[in-house]
Design a protein around this motif. Sequence first.
Motif, short mmCIF file in Angstrom:
data_model
loop_
_atom_site.label_atom_id
_atom_site.label_comp_id
_atom_site.label_asym_id
_atom_site.label_seq_id
_atom_site.Cartn_x
_atom_site.Cartn_y
_atom_site.Cartn_z
N VAL A 40 2.82 12.29 1.59
CA VAL A 40 2.27 12.97 2.69
C VAL A 40 1.69 11.67 3.28
N LEU A 41 1.07 10.73 2.74
CA LEU A 41 0.57 9.72 3.41
C LEU A 41 1.43 8.42 3.88
N ARG A 42 2.59 8.41 3.28
CA ARG A 42 3.41 7.31 3.62
C ARG A 42 3.44 6.64 5.16
N GLU A 43 3.69 7.68 6.03
CA GLU A 43 3.85 7.17 7.35
C GLU A 43 2.52 6.69 7.81
N CYS A 69 0.78 -1.17 -0.07
CA CYS A 69 0.05 0.12 0.05
C CYS A 69 0.96 1.24 -0.09
N VAL A 70 2.03 1.16 0.80
CA VAL A 70 2.79 2.53 0.93
C VAL A 70 3.21 2.81 -0.55
N GLY A 71 3.43 1.96 -1.49
CA GLY A 71 4.02 2.27 -2.74
C GLY A 71 3.09 2.97 -3.61
N CYS A 131 -2.77 -5.21 5.52
CA CYS A 131 -3.73 -5.74 4.24
C CYS A 131 -2.64 -6.05 3.05
N SER A 132 -1.28 -5.51 3.06
CA SER A 132 -0.43 -5.80 2.04
C SER A 132 1.05 -6.20 2.68
N ALA A 133 0.80 -6.26 3.94
CA ALA A 133 2.17 -6.77 4.70
C ALA A 133 2.64 -8.24 4.43
N PRO A 134 4.03 -8.28 4.56
CA PRO A 134 4.86 -9.85 4.10
C PRO A 134 4.16 -10.90 5.01
N SER A 135 3.59 -10.31 6.36
CA SER A 135 3.32 -11.29 7.34
C SER A 135 1.86 -11.71 7.10
N THR A 136 1.24 -11.19 6.14
CA THR A 136 -0.21 -11.33 6.03
C THR A 136 -0.49 -12.35 4.80
N PRO A 137 -1.00 -13.74 5.09
CA PRO A 137 -0.99 -14.77 4.07
C PRO A 137 -1.69 -14.15 2.67
N ARG A 138 -0.97 -14.67 1.63
CA ARG A 138 -1.70 -14.47 0.30
C ARG A 138 -1.38 -13.08 -0.35
N THR A 139 -0.66 -12.22 0.39
CA THR A 139 -0.45 -10.98 -0.41
C THR A 139 0.78 -11.17 -1.29
N ALA A 140 1.05 -10.19 -2.19
CA ALA A 140 2.11 -10.22 -2.88
C ALA A 140 3.46 -10.36 -2.10
N ALA A 141 3.51 -9.52 -1.18
CA ALA A 141 4.81 -9.51 -0.30
C ALA A 141 4.88 -10.50 0.47
#
Length: 230
Positions: free
Chosen positions: A46-49, A39-41, A56-66
């Motif tokens: 202004v909204l990055r932080e 999501c951060v990309g 929802c897009s984290a490497p720790s969340t199953p089935r995300t691209a990350a």
Amino acid sequence: MSVEPFEPVYVRPAQRECPLCECCTAALCERGRYSLQRCVGHVSDVLRERVVECVCSAPSTPRTAAWMLERVRITRIAREIPVREDAMLLLRSLAAGQEVQADPDAVRQLTARSLAEVIDGTLTLSARGRTYLSAVDDVREASPIRVVDVNRKRRTAQVEVSAWRVDEWATVLLDQITSDTKIPAEGLTMRWLEADANVKAKSVDELVLTAFRPMGPQPAKWEAVGGDDT
């Protein structure tokens, strides 16, 4: 005296908030879930932080691209450039919940790769470390792979792993396949490839495919499984 504007004023409709997090819109999380940039990309500076830790897009969340990329990376590290034996023994001790007198160099090997972390002064096995151990211990074999469907918008592909299960498809990163094989996305659907797989995986979420490569004519025992659409 006020003057009415001659041109209509267009106001962008408010976007629906994501029901799974408190930092993003539903549209942003839908995009970030299938993006290696997360999501951060996909937001302004202004909204990055605000969205950098979105689950929802984290490497720790199953089935995300990350998450898919992280599992491939850890598996490759475990099989191709593993930690030294002393660090491996320490990692297994942590997994078993044993208290050990750890060598500082072994600790550095694990923490540098995020396989272990210090929490409240105690060295603890991380989620990444558990995935690493699984990758080390898994039985990995070459398997015929049939690309069943390609989703270029989400940059994913549905594949059948013949040496694992022929009645369940796995989702993999499309860019992983194209990068490994040098075959463009438009040439992949219903194509037979080969990849290394942990063929004893109990579920599709535990299945990790690496080293995709082109495959010649498929073996006769897989030809019947593929049917007429191969």
